[in-house]
Write a protein that holds these residues in place. Structure first.
Motif, PDB file in Angstrom:
ATOM      1  N   ASP A 118    -130.220  39.181  30.846  1.00  0.00           N
ATOM      2  CA  ASP A 118    -130.993  40.428  30.847  1.00  0.00           C
ATOM      3  C   ASP A 118    -132.220  40.348  29.949  1.00  0.00           C
ATOM      4  OD1 ASP A 118    -129.144  41.497  32.571  1.00  0.00           O
ATOM      5  OD2 ASP A 118    -127.976  42.482  30.990  1.00  0.00           O
ATOM      6  N   LEU A 119    -132.154  39.496  28.923  1.00  0.00           N
ATOM      7  CA  LEU A 119    -133.276  39.359  27.991  1.00  0.00           C
ATOM      8  C   LEU A 119    -134.060  38.081  28.242  1.00  0.00           C
ATOM      9  CD1 LEU A 119    -131.553  40.505  24.654  1.00  0.00           C
ATOM     10  CD2 LEU A 119    -133.046  41.846  26.148  1.00  0.00           C
ATOM     11  N   ALA A 120    -134.008  37.594  29.471  1.00  0.00           N
ATOM     12  CA  ALA A 120    -134.645  36.315  29.798  1.00  0.00           C
ATOM     13  C   ALA A 120    -136.117  36.280  29.428  1.00  0.00           C
ATOM     14  CB  ALA A 120    -134.481  36.026  31.303  1.00  0.00           C
ATOM     15  N   LYS A 121    -136.800  37.410  29.573  1.00  0.00           N
ATOM     16  CA  LYS A 121    -138.234  37.425  29.300  1.00  0.00           C
ATOM     17  C   LYS A 121    -138.555  37.328  27.815  1.00  0.00           C
ATOM     18  CE  LYS A 121    -139.504  39.910  33.516  1.00  0.00           C
ATOM     19  NZ  LYS A 121    -140.193  41.094  34.090  1.00  0.00           N
ATOM     20  N   LEU A 122    -137.512  37.371  26.970  1.00  0.00           N
ATOM     21  CA  LEU A 122    -137.700  37.206  25.523  1.00  0.00           C
ATOM     22  C   LEU A 122    -137.066  35.913  25.029  1.00  0.00           C
ATOM     23  CD1 LEU A 122    -137.044  40.844  24.202  1.00  0.00           C
ATOM     24  CD2 LEU A 122    -139.197  39.803  24.914  1.00  0.00           C
ATOM     25  N   THR A 123    -136.778  34.973  25.952  1.00  0.00           N
ATOM     26  CA  THR A 123    -136.144  33.716  25.572  1.00  0.00           C
ATOM     27  C   THR A 123    -137.082  32.548  25.827  1.00  0.00           C
ATOM     28  OG1 THR A 123    -135.138  33.364  27.757  1.00  0.00           O
ATOM     29  CG2 THR A 123    -133.875  34.652  26.146  1.00  0.00           C
ATOM     30  N   TYR A 124    -136.794  31.458  25.050  1.00  0.00           N
ATOM     31  CA  TYR A 124    -137.574  30.226  25.248  1.00  0.00           C
ATOM     32  C   TYR A 124    -136.738  29.046  24.757  1.00  0.00           C
ATOM     33  CZ  TYR A 124    -140.970  26.500  24.817  1.00  0.00           C
ATOM     34  OH  TYR A 124    -141.609  25.294  24.945  1.00  0.00           O
ATOM     35  N   ASP A 125    -136.732  27.998  25.587  1.00  0.00           N
ATOM     36  CA  ASP A 125    -136.036  26.759  25.224  1.00  0.00           C
ATOM     37  C   ASP A 125    -136.795  25.619  25.878  1.00  0.00           C
ATOM     38  OD1 ASP A 125    -134.398  24.585  24.784  1.00  0.00           O
ATOM     39  OD2 ASP A 125    -132.542  25.658  25.212  1.00  0.00           O
ATOM     40  N   SER A 126    -137.390  24.770  25.053  1.00  0.00           N
ATOM     41  CA  SER A 126    -138.210  23.687  25.597  1.00  0.00           C
ATOM     42  C   SER A 126    -137.394  22.701  26.430  1.00  0.00           C
ATOM     43  CB  SER A 126    -138.913  22.945  24.457  1.00  0.00           C
ATOM     44  OG  SER A 126    -137.962  22.348  23.596  1.00  0.00           O
ATOM     45  N   SER A 127    -136.077  22.691  26.222  1.00  0.00           N
ATOM     46  CA  SER A 127    -135.234  21.766  26.984  1.00  0.00           C
ATOM     47  C   SER A 127    -134.869  22.325  28.357  1.00  0.00           C
ATOM     48  CB  SER A 127    -133.946  21.458  26.211  1.00  0.00           C
ATOM     49  OG  SER A 127    -133.145  22.621  26.096  1.00  0.00           O
ATOM     50  N   GLN A 128    -135.180  23.589  28.601  1.00  0.00           N
ATOM     51  CA  GLN A 128    -134.888  24.208  29.883  1.00  0.00           C
ATOM     52  C   GLN A 128    -136.202  24.490  30.611  1.00  0.00           C
ATOM     53  OE1 GLN A 128    -131.759  24.789  30.991  1.00  0.00           O
ATOM     54  NE2 GLN A 128    -130.908  23.944  29.085  1.00  0.00           N
ATOM     55  N   PRO A 129    -136.225  24.310  31.912  1.00  0.00           N
ATOM     56  CA  PRO A 129    -137.454  24.623  32.651  1.00  0.00           C
ATOM     57  C   PRO A 129    -137.768  26.101  32.545  1.00  0.00           C
ATOM     58  CG  PRO A 129    -135.679  23.907  34.142  1.00  0.00           C
ATOM     59  CD  PRO A 129    -135.132  23.832  32.761  1.00  0.00           C
ATOM     60  N   ALA A 130    -139.004  26.425  32.185  1.00  0.00           N
ATOM     61  CA  ALA A 130    -139.414  27.818  32.026  1.00  0.00           C
ATOM     62  C   ALA A 130    -140.056  28.305  33.313  1.00  0.00           C
ATOM     63  CB  ALA A 130    -140.388  27.948  30.873  1.00  0.00           C
ATOM     64  N   ALA A 131    -139.577  29.426  33.798  1.00  0.00           N
ATOM     65  CA  ALA A 131    -140.145  30.006  35.010  1.00  0.00           C
ATOM     66  C   ALA A 131    -141.230  30.985  34.630  1.00  0.00           C
ATOM     67  CB  ALA A 131    -139.059  30.713  35.820  1.00  0.00           C
ATOM     68  N   ALA A 132    -142.384  30.866  35.264  1.00  0.00           N
ATOM     69  CA  ALA A 132    -143.513  31.761  34.969  1.00  0.00           C
ATOM     70  C   ALA A 132    -143.103  33.203  35.221  1.00  0.00           C
ATOM     71  CB  ALA A 132    -144.708  31.390  35.830  1.00  0.00           C
ATOM     72  N   GLY A 133    -143.358  34.043  34.228  1.00  0.00           N
ATOM     73  CA  GLY A 133    -143.039  35.460  34.338  1.00  0.00           C
ATOM     74  C   GLY A 133    -141.584  35.769  34.089  1.00  0.00           C
ATOM     75  N   VAL A 134    -140.747  34.720  33.876  1.00  0.00           N
ATOM     76  CA  VAL A 134    -139.317  34.938  33.644  1.00  0.00           C
ATOM     77  C   VAL A 134    -138.956  34.693  32.176  1.00  0.00           C
ATOM     78  CG1 VAL A 134    -136.979  34.167  34.231  1.00  0.00           C
ATOM     79  CG2 VAL A 134    -138.742  34.331  36.008  1.00  0.00           C
ATOM     80  N   ASN A 135    -139.549  33.665  31.577  1.00  0.00           N
ATOM     81  CA  ASN A 135    -139.280  33.349  30.166  1.00  0.00           C
ATOM     82  C   ASN A 135    -140.570  33.444  29.364  1.00  0.00           C
ATOM     83  OD1 ASN A 135    -137.498  30.959  31.810  1.00  0.00           O
ATOM     84  ND2 ASN A 135    -136.381  32.382  30.499  1.00  0.00           N
ATOM     85  N   MET A 136    -140.421  33.346  28.035  1.00  0.00           N
ATOM     86  CA  MET A 136    -141.596  33.252  27.177  1.00  0.00           C
ATOM     87  C   MET A 136    -142.285  31.916  27.434  1.00  0.00           C
ATOM     88  SD  MET A 136    -140.239  34.880  23.568  1.00  0.00           S
ATOM     89  CE  MET A 136    -141.757  35.664  23.075  1.00  0.00           C
ATOM     90  N   SER A 137    -143.577  31.895  27.305  1.00  0.00           N
ATOM     91  CA  SER A 137    -144.336  30.672  27.557  1.00  0.00           C
ATOM     92  C   SER A 137    -144.861  30.088  26.255  1.00  0.00           C
ATOM     93  CB  SER A 137    -145.507  30.954  28.504  1.00  0.00           C
ATOM     94  OG  SER A 137    -146.370  31.943  27.942  1.00  0.00           O
TER      95      SER A 137
END
Length: 472
Positions: free
Chosen positions: A204-223
């Motif tokens: 639910d808080l995906a848009k406030l998460t970030y992990d360089s080891s996981q692929p980041a989806a544009a508009g879904v995670n922090m960049s």
């Protein structure tokens, strides 16, 4: 019949005046005692000031014996926009070249503009340098400012801020420290369905998460807006790296603060700080002159006013001044090209004061700093005459000021005399009180007797007059 009378009434005897004049004679020695005690008190005060001046000279001399004073250096950058530098007491004079390939950076991530409003959950922030992960509880519908404040209050190794543009409000997280080791992750804590928990970047808080080891989806995670990185530079061609933009240890005793990347090497110059040494020498000369002037004033005699200084004729003070001037104007036998202060521009004038020839001193410090240091700071435990002038005057001051030193002993002796004089005056005043009481008693009794005799004379005269009338 008894009669009531007051001293001098009826007898004509001025008892108060007589007693006052007699007591003035009796108290004459008190003035001499007070004058003598006052003189000693003034001498004690003068010795107190001498102790203070000697202490200042001792401390100024001690500074010229310290390795820190002579090892002070200063660092200069050929381009202060590329770097600046400071030194400590261990830096050695020398020239270096430094180029900056990369500045240290702090990881920064930003949420999508559409991140808010958010759902409820827990964010787990982990600093890449290790340490305990910090959990931050987020409430459903929390505003960007509320999330920012909760993260900052948690002190999780990141600094949160809010940036608002035309697209909306974004949450920015920046590592508290620069360097590659301080790359951080932000994941959401969720249940694993078996009574435990796990973390994810898709909750639910995906848009406030970030992990360089996981692929980041544009508009879904922090960049990632800035990666964590170390500062990289070359010192004399050797690669150096630092988690911050402060380089320590690359050049011994020098701290280098990087400012920007440089296209070409920039010179770093480490030189002896002769200005601070000159300041210490000037303080030494000032302290010497203050003591010399005070001693001269206190031992002088003004033939015009016919007034002598407080310590005029005091052999101990004269000896002290003679010894001080003897050390300063003497010759040292320490190793080096200088044996006298005058050779480096510190001259002793006829009145015993010091004057500094700045040009000569600057030249000596620039040409033969080590020999100037030896002139002040060299120590020889076997032969005191080999000691530098700073060492000798420091030891001279220590000897005077120690608990059984000449100045301490002299001050204590004068204090005992002041105390004895005060005690003698108190005892004398007590005796004078008793003497005055005795005199008043004696003259009051005499006054009473004279009053009676006067009354008897008046009575006899009256009787004789009456008898003459009756027989006339």
């Amino acid at each position: 019949m008894s009669s009531i009378s007051s001293a001098g009434i009826g007898s004509g005897l001025d008892v108060n005046s007589i007693v006052t004049q007699l007591m003035a004679v009796e108290k004459a020695p008190l003035q001499q005692m007070q004058t003598a005690t006052s003189k000693i008190q003034n001498q004690l005060s003068a010795y107190g000031k001498i102790q203070s001046f000697v202490s200042t000279l001792r401390d100024a001399s001690s500074k010229l014996t310290s390795a820190t004073t002579w090892n002070d250096t200063t660092a200069t950058s050929g381009d202060s926009s590329v770097f600046t530098a400071t030194t400590d007491g261990t830096a050695q004079a020398g020239n270096y070249t430094l180029s900056v390939q990369q500045l240290a950076t702090a990881q920064t991530v930003a949420s999508p503009a559409s991140a808010f409003p958010v759902g409820a959950g827990v964010l787990r922030i982990q600093d890449g340098a290790g340490g305990q992960a910090i959990d931050v509880a987020i409430g459903a519908g929390d505003s960007p400012a509320q999330v920012r404040d909760k993260i900052n209050a948690a002190k999780a190794g990141v600094v949160a801020s809010v940036v608002t543009d035309a697209s909306g409000s974004r949450l920015l997280l920046r590592a508290s420290e620069t360097g590659a080791d301080h790359a951080f992750t932000v994941r959401e804590v969720v249940s694993d369905g078996m009574g435990g928990e796990t973390t994810t970047t898709t909750g639910d808080l995906a848009k406030l998460t970030y992990d360089s080891s996981q692929p980041a989806a544009a508009g879904v995670n922090m960049s990632l807006t800035q990666a964590a990185g170390n500062a990289k530079a070359k010192v004399n061609g050797l690669d150096v790296e630092s988690a911050s933009n402060l380089l320590t240890g690359a050049v011994e005793g020098v701290t280098i603060k990087l400012g920007k990347v440089s296209a070409s090497p920039v010179e770093l110059s480490v030189t002896n700080d002769t200005e601070s040494i000159k300041t210490a020498i000037s303080a030494f000369a000032d302290a010497y002159n203050q003591l010399n002037t005070y001693l001269s004033q206190q031992t002088a005699y003004d033939a015009t006013t016919k007034k002598a200084g407080t310590l005029q004729g005091d052999s101990a003070t004269n000896s002290l001044q003679y010894a001080m001037r003897g050390i300063a104007s003497g010759t040292g036998t320490m190793a080096g090209s200088y044996q006298r202060l005058a050779q480096i521009g510190i001259e002793i004038k006829k009145d015993g004061s010091m004057s500094i020839n700045d040009t000569k001193l600057t030249g000596a410090l620039g040409a033969q700093l080590g020999d100037v240091k030896a002139l002040f700071a060299s120590k020889d435990t076997a032969t005191a005459s080999n000691n530098g002038f700073g060492v000798r005057l420091q030891q001279w001051g220590d000897a005077l000021l120690k608990f059984d030193g000449a100045l301490t002993s002299r001050s204590e002796s004068l204090q005992r005399k002041v105390d004895a004089g005060t005690k003698s005056q108190d005892a004398f005043n007590d005796r004078m009180t008793q003497v005055e009481a005795r005199l008043r008693k004696q003259y009051t009794a005499l006054d009473n007797q004279m009053s009676k005799l006067t009354s008897l004379q008046a009575y006899v005269t009256q009787q004789v007059t009456s008898w003459n009338k009756s027989t006339g």
